[in-house]
Write a protein that holds these residues in place. Structure first.
Motif, PDB file in Angstrom:
ATOM      1  N   ASP A  12       0.848  -1.105  -0.082  1.00 29.45           N
ATOM      2  CA  ASP A  12      -0.206  -0.021  -0.316  1.00 29.45           C
ATOM      3  C   ASP A  12       1.374   0.789  -0.324  1.00 29.45           C
ATOM      4  OD1 ASP A  12       0.730   0.326   2.429  1.00 29.45           O
ATOM      5  OD2 ASP A  12      -1.088  -0.171   3.833  1.00 29.45           O
ATOM      6  N   TYR A  28       0.586   7.681  -3.956  1.00 27.44           N
ATOM      7  CA  TYR A  28      -0.477   7.451  -4.652  1.00 27.44           C
ATOM      8  C   TYR A  28       0.027   7.556  -6.035  1.00 27.44           C
ATOM      9  CZ  TYR A  28      -1.798   7.448   0.317  1.00 27.44           C
ATOM     10  OH  TYR A  28      -2.733   6.922   1.773  1.00 27.44           O
ATOM     11  N   ARG A  38      -7.825  -3.710  -5.123  1.00 27.00           N
ATOM     12  CA  ARG A  38      -8.653  -2.936  -4.016  1.00 27.00           C
ATOM     13  C   ARG A  38      -8.953  -3.255  -2.963  1.00 27.00           C
ATOM     14  NH1 ARG A  38      -9.902   2.974  -5.637  1.00 27.00           N
ATOM     15  NH2 ARG A  38     -11.109   3.033  -3.569  1.00 27.00           N
ATOM     16  N   GLY A  40     -11.113  -3.138   0.187  1.00 26.99           N
ATOM     17  CA  GLY A  40     -11.506  -2.101   1.328  1.00 26.99           C
ATOM     18  C   GLY A  40     -11.256  -0.688  -0.079  1.00 26.99           C
ATOM     19  N   LYS A  41     -11.178   0.209   1.239  1.00 29.93           N
ATOM     20  CA  LYS A  41     -10.728   1.528   0.422  1.00 29.93           C
ATOM     21  C   LYS A  41      -9.348   1.268   0.530  1.00 29.93           C
ATOM     22  CE  LYS A  41     -13.700   4.498   3.459  1.00 29.93           C
ATOM     23  NZ  LYS A  41     -14.434   5.736   3.833  1.00 29.93           N
ATOM     24  N   ARG A  42      -8.218   0.232   0.892  1.00 29.36           N
ATOM     25  CA  ARG A  42      -6.919   0.370   0.627  1.00 29.36           C
ATOM     26  C   ARG A  42      -7.000  -0.352  -1.360  1.00 29.36           C
ATOM     27  NH1 ARG A  42      -3.916  -3.533   4.608  1.00 29.36           N
ATOM     28  NH2 ARG A  42      -2.281  -2.580   3.571  1.00 29.36           N
ATOM     29  N   ARG A  43      -5.777   0.361  -1.887  1.00 30.65           N
ATOM     30  CA  ARG A  43      -5.020   0.243  -2.743  1.00 30.65           C
ATOM     31  C   ARG A  43      -3.953  -0.384  -2.616  1.00 30.65           C
ATOM     32  NH1 ARG A  43      -4.952   5.168  -6.521  1.00 30.65           N
ATOM     33  NH2 ARG A  43      -5.245   6.869  -4.800  1.00 30.65           N
TER      34      ARG A  43
END
Length: 75
Positions: A12, A28, A38, A40-43
């Motif tokens: 991440d 990012y 993905r 959840g909200k994590r990439r």
């Protein structure tokens, strides 16, 4: 007792920053540019994809942020 380091296959933004010494914007930018999954909200990005991208950027002699911009423009 000796600790063994296990390399994560999926990284991440925090992992990218810590392990590769890259800044927040760069981490990012890489997650927004390279294929990722993905959770959840994590990439999460495959380490092998990140290392391949960084090697290509190093060979071209360019800046990583410039390489991110070129890759985004090409897609």
């Amino acid at each position: 007792m000796e600790k063994t380091l296990v390399e994560k296959r999926l990284l991440d933004a925090q992992d990218i920053r810590r392990e590769y010494g890259l800044g927040r914007t760069t981490a990012y930018g890489l997650l927004a540019t390279l294929p990722c999954v993905r959770v959840g909200k994590r990439r999460l990005l495959l380490r092998s994809d990140l290392e391949r991208f960084l090697e290509e950027a190093a060979r071209s002699g360019g800046d990583v942020l410039e390489a991110i911009k070129r890759k985004k423009a090409a897609s």
